[in-house]
Design a protein around this motif. Structure first.
Motif, PDB file in Angstrom:
ATOM      1  N   GLU A 146       3.494   3.857   7.406  1.00  0.00           N
ATOM      2  CA  GLU A 146       3.535   2.814   6.400  1.00  0.00           C
ATOM      3  C   GLU A 146       2.275   2.830   5.295  1.00  0.00           C
ATOM      4  N   THR A 147       1.109   3.327   6.003  1.00  0.00           N
ATOM      5  CA  THR A 147      -0.133   3.161   5.157  1.00  0.00           C
ATOM      6  C   THR A 147      -0.002   3.955   3.925  1.00  0.00           C
ATOM      7  N   PRO A 148       0.331   4.951   3.744  1.00  0.00           N
ATOM      8  CA  PRO A 148       0.267   5.678   2.271  1.00  0.00           C
ATOM      9  C   PRO A 148       0.906   4.938   0.953  1.00  0.00           C
ATOM     10  N   ILE A 149       1.938   4.037   1.622  1.00  0.00           N
ATOM     11  CA  ILE A 149       2.451   3.266   0.248  1.00  0.00           C
ATOM     12  C   ILE A 149       1.632   2.243  -0.004  1.00  0.00           C
ATOM     13  N   ILE A 150       0.731   1.629   0.665  1.00  0.00           N
ATOM     14  CA  ILE A 150       0.181   0.305   0.261  1.00  0.00           C
ATOM     15  C   ILE A 150      -1.086   0.757  -0.586  1.00  0.00           C
ATOM     16  N   PRO A 151      -1.226   0.312  -1.921  1.00  0.00           N
ATOM     17  CA  PRO A 151      -2.180   0.482  -2.386  1.00  0.00           C
ATOM     18  C   PRO A 151      -3.572  -0.187  -2.142  1.00  0.00           C
ATOM     19  N   VAL A 152      -4.591   0.538  -2.421  1.00  0.00           N
ATOM     20  CA  VAL A 152      -5.976   0.066  -2.019  1.00  0.00           C
ATOM     21  C   VAL A 152      -6.497  -0.825  -2.806  1.00  0.00           C
ATOM     22  N   ARG A 153      -7.070  -1.775  -2.461  1.00  0.00           N
ATOM     23  CA  ARG A 153      -7.872  -2.811  -3.474  1.00  0.00           C
ATOM     24  C   ARG A 153      -9.321  -3.067  -2.999  1.00  0.00           C
ATOM     25  N   ARG A 154      -9.999  -3.359  -4.016  1.00  0.00           N
ATOM     26  CA  ARG A 154     -11.406  -3.536  -3.927  1.00  0.00           C
ATOM     27  C   ARG A 154     -11.723  -5.016  -3.292  1.00  0.00           C
TER      28      ARG A 154
ATOM     29  N   TYR B  92      12.939 -11.819   4.255  1.00  0.00           N
ATOM     30  CA  TYR B  92      12.124 -11.726   2.934  1.00  0.00           C
ATOM     31  C   TYR B  92      11.155 -10.569   2.611  1.00  0.00           C
ATOM     32  N   ILE B  93      10.267 -10.469   3.687  1.00  0.00           N
ATOM     33  CA  ILE B  93       9.104  -9.626   3.604  1.00  0.00           C
ATOM     34  C   ILE B  93       9.299  -8.331   3.026  1.00  0.00           C
ATOM     35  N   PRO B  94      10.301  -7.533   3.317  1.00  0.00           N
ATOM     36  CA  PRO B  94      10.716  -6.214   2.855  1.00  0.00           C
ATOM     37  C   PRO B  94      10.860  -6.460   1.238  1.00  0.00           C
ATOM     38  N   LEU B  95      11.254  -7.449   0.810  1.00  0.00           N
ATOM     39  CA  LEU B  95      11.424  -7.559  -0.654  1.00  0.00           C
ATOM     40  C   LEU B  95       9.944  -7.441  -1.604  1.00  0.00           C
ATOM     41  N   TRP B  96       8.915  -8.104  -0.880  1.00  0.00           N
ATOM     42  CA  TRP B  96       7.622  -8.084  -1.510  1.00  0.00           C
ATOM     43  C   TRP B  96       6.653  -6.994  -0.985  1.00  0.00           C
ATOM     44  N   ASP B  97       5.853  -6.761  -1.965  1.00  0.00           N
ATOM     45  CA  ASP B  97       4.984  -5.562  -1.655  1.00  0.00           C
ATOM     46  C   ASP B  97       3.724  -6.264  -0.616  1.00  0.00           C
ATOM     47  N   PHE B  98       3.086  -5.322  -0.252  1.00  0.00           N
ATOM     48  CA  PHE B  98       2.016  -5.926   0.889  1.00  0.00           C
ATOM     49  C   PHE B  98       1.322  -6.770   0.144  1.00  0.00           C
ATOM     50  N   TRP B  99       0.723  -6.694  -1.185  1.00  0.00           N
ATOM     51  CA  TRP B  99      -0.300  -7.804  -1.823  1.00  0.00           C
ATOM     52  C   TRP B  99       0.383  -8.999  -1.959  1.00  0.00           C
ATOM     53  N   ASP B 100       1.720  -8.917  -2.520  1.00  0.00           N
ATOM     54  CA  ASP B 100       2.460 -10.203  -2.809  1.00  0.00           C
ATOM     55  C   ASP B 100       2.470 -10.985  -1.733  1.00  0.00           C
ATOM     56  N   LEU B 101       2.644 -10.313  -0.581  1.00  0.00           N
ATOM     57  CA  LEU B 101       2.709 -11.250   0.791  1.00  0.00           C
ATOM     58  C   LEU B 101       1.413 -11.872   1.037  1.00  0.00           C
ATOM     59  N   ASN B 102       0.361 -10.984   0.803  1.00  0.00           N
ATOM     60  CA  ASN B 102      -1.016 -11.519   1.242  1.00  0.00           C
ATOM     61  C   ASN B 102      -1.205 -12.492   0.435  1.00  0.00           C
ATOM     62  N   VAL B 103      -0.785 -12.490  -0.830  1.00  0.00           N
ATOM     63  CA  VAL B 103      -1.186 -13.654  -1.677  1.00  0.00           C
ATOM     64  C   VAL B 103      -0.594 -15.257  -0.934  1.00  0.00           C
ATOM     65  N   ILE B 104       0.769 -14.975  -0.515  1.00  0.00           N
ATOM     66  CA  ILE B 104       1.242 -15.889  -0.027  1.00  0.00           C
ATOM     67  C   ILE B 104       0.501 -16.473   1.290  1.00  0.00           C
ATOM     68  N   GLN B 105       0.108 -15.692   2.098  1.00  0.00           N
ATOM     69  CA  GLN B 105      -0.724 -15.946   2.977  1.00  0.00           C
ATOM     70  C   GLN B 105      -1.831 -16.800   2.851  1.00  0.00           C
ATOM     71  N   MET B 106      -2.569 -16.152   1.817  1.00  0.00           N
ATOM     72  CA  MET B 106      -3.823 -16.895   1.363  1.00  0.00           C
ATOM     73  C   MET B 106      -3.656 -18.143   1.112  1.00  0.00           C
ATOM     74  N   LEU B 107      -2.707 -18.278   0.076  1.00  0.00           N
ATOM     75  CA  LEU B 107      -2.358 -19.641  -0.495  1.00  0.00           C
ATOM     76  C   LEU B 107      -1.839 -20.785   0.827  1.00  0.00           C
ATOM     77  N   LEU B 108      -1.060 -20.222   1.513  1.00  0.00           N
ATOM     78  CA  LEU B 108      -0.804 -20.821   2.812  1.00  0.00           C
ATOM     79  C   LEU B 108      -2.168 -21.488   3.608  1.00  0.00           C
ATOM     80  N   SER B 109      -3.045 -20.510   3.755  1.00  0.00           N
ATOM     81  CA  SER B 109      -4.217 -20.741   4.564  1.00  0.00           C
ATOM     82  C   SER B 109      -5.173 -21.681   3.790  1.00  0.00           C
ATOM     83  N   TYR B 110      -5.250 -21.502   2.560  1.00  0.00           N
ATOM     84  CA  TYR B 110      -5.791 -22.468   1.570  1.00  0.00           C
ATOM     85  C   TYR B 110      -5.305 -23.764   1.579  1.00  0.00           C
ATOM     86  N   ILE B 111      -4.106 -24.077   1.664  1.00  0.00           N
ATOM     87  CA  ILE B 111      -3.656 -25.471   1.766  1.00  0.00           C
ATOM     88  C   ILE B 111      -4.033 -26.172   3.061  1.00  0.00           C
ATOM     89  N   SER B 112      -3.660 -25.397   4.052  1.00  0.00           N
ATOM     90  CA  SER B 112      -3.772 -25.827   5.500  1.00  0.00           C
ATOM     91  C   SER B 112      -5.362 -26.253   5.798  1.00  0.00           C
TER      92      SER B 112
END
Length: 442
Positions: free
Chosen positions: A361-369, A210-230
């Motif tokens: 991989e790095t050029p296609i990942i948007p940079v965030r603040r 499933y990971i290839p279906l979601w972009d880097f930041w979408d995946l990061n949101v799932i990881q963050m929510l998972l860590s928040y719950i735990s």
């Protein structure tokens, strides 16, 4: 509102019913107009059912599929024994629906059809699910809308100040959070449904498909929510461990930590045995919670994670299931479900899963603040600057802010991945700098 007041009653009702397709506009109207609020109160059940269904349709690849799963694989308490090939077909249907471009634009996934044919019963299921996800979203916003790493540096008082002074969450922020919670639910539910084929899980991991279906930041949101719950639930998990109320503590018959060292033979040996089992306990507890309690009872668990008496009935309900040996083994296999890296198990949700990036991989990942002030300069790394920034970000797997005292603490802050850029700017976060600033020649 002067022009709207003069409309006939039935026209107002039709307008209100039409607006149920736009959640934000609907809520804004019924909360700012006394006339429309009165109509809303009279037809509340009908109108809320419509608005919740339309809002859930914004996430229909996830919300529709999640709603259809109980009919095929059963609910967690009464799972249906189906071949793994059928579970794989379900997984593939989501992958196909998310693909871009879609294999056949004229064909709809099977779960669309099942929803359309499900009539009011299916609509009720979808709206019930969506209300649970929204409630969890609202709780997350109330508790987590603050710059965690910066607060840890500034002092604990600033957390309360941030939560009080923040502007309300925007529709884009809510959408990120809602979709993240839906996707976490989908991953957990599909993984648990395929538990009977555990021998193949390591080789054909669901989350890796499933990971290839979601972009880097979408995946990061799932990881963050998972860590928040735990992180929020760690107190209750440790309480269960200390009182030998959970499956690993029972399975190995370990003495509780409350006993004195004199009462424990070979205390050091027992502690060495205890630590990995305790980690497995937290991992298994987290996964059991996600399977049997998430999302409907999640807000209650999070709100009362240190008030163990108020959660006793929920704990006993899970315990009555997990005390069975076969269930314990199945939940123990949660290690196979990870997000991006073999060391980032979903079961061990108190950590951010890591990932090793390749230079291409790095050029296609948007940079965030998301960089802390004073720690945003990566230009000294030259051509490897963005690659190192991404690896620093994905190493940020710690949920406890005290880890900032560690010299290896990351510079980027992954906990802010759900918030809009303007909010991050207000909080003081900065973009990473990958190139050195050139000085104009005099």
């Amino acid at each position: 509102m002067a022009s709207l007041k003069s409309l006939p009653y039935d026209v107002k009702f039709i307008l209100l019913e039409t607006l149920t397709s736009d959640y934000d506009t609907f809520i804004s109207l019924v909360t700012t107009s006394r006339e429309f609020y009165g109509i809303f109160q009279k037809y509340k059940r009908f109108l809320l059912g419509n608005v919740d269904f339309h809002d859930a349709a914004n996430y229909w690849e996830e919300s529709f599929l999640v709603a259809c799963l109980p009919e095929i694989v059963g609910d967690p308490m009464h799972p249906i024994d189906i071949p793994y090939s059928e579970v794989r077909d379900i997984e593939n249907s989501y992958i196909s629906a998310m693909a871009s471009p879609k294999p056949n634009p004229d064909s709809e996934p099977w779960y669309y059809t099942r929803v359309w044919e499900g009539d009011q019963e299916m609509k009720a299921r979808i709206t019930t699910n969506h209300r649970a996800i929204r409630k969890l979203c609202e709780q997350f916003i109330r508790r987590a809308m603050y710059p965690r790493f910066m607060v840890a540096k500034e002092g604990s008082r600033s957390k309360k100040e941030h939560l009080q002074m923040n502007s309300p969450a925007t529709s884009t922020e809510r959408a990120k959070i809602m979709r993240g919670f839906y996707r976490l639910w989908l991953l957990t539910r599909l993984f648990y449904s395929s538990k009977s084929e555990s021998s193949s899980m390591g080789e054909n991991d669901l989350s890796m498909r499933y990971i290839p279906l979601w972009d880097f930041w979408d995946l990061n949101v799932i990881q963050m929510l998972l860590s928040y719950i735990s992180m929020e639930l760690k107190p209750v998990f440790m309480y269960l461990w200390d009182n030998s109320l959970w499956w690993y503590a029972l399975a190995f018959n370990l003495p509780t930590r409350e006993l004195s060292k004199k009462q424990i033979i070979g205390a050091k040996i027992e502690e060495k045995r205890r630590k990995p089992l305790m980690q497995d306990h937290v991992s298994g507890s987290m996964f059991a919670f996600l399977v049997f309690e998430y999302p409907f009872h999640a807000p209650r668990w999070i709100e009362n994670a240190t008030d163990f008496k108020s959660l006793s009935d929920r704990c006993e309900k899970i315990f009555s299931v997990t005390e069975k040996m076969e269930i314990r083994e199945q939940i123990g296999k949660a290690r196979y479900l990870h997000l991006g890296h073999p060391d980032g198990w979903l079961g061990a949700g108190y950590r951010f899963p890591g990932r090793i990036f390749r230079p291409e991989e790095t050029p296609i990942i948007p940079v965030r603040r998301i960089c802390l002030p004073g720690e945003e300069d990566y230009s000294k790394y030259g051509e490897q600057a963005k690659l190192i920034w991404l690896n620093d970000l994905t190493k940020a797997y710690v949920a406890d802010s005290s880890s900032l005292l560690n010299i290896f603490a990351p510079k980027p802050d992954p906990w802010v991945s759900v918030w809009d850029d303007w909010r991050l700017q207000e909080w003081g976060y900065r973009f990473p700098r990958f190139a050195a600033v050139r000085r104009e020649s005099l």
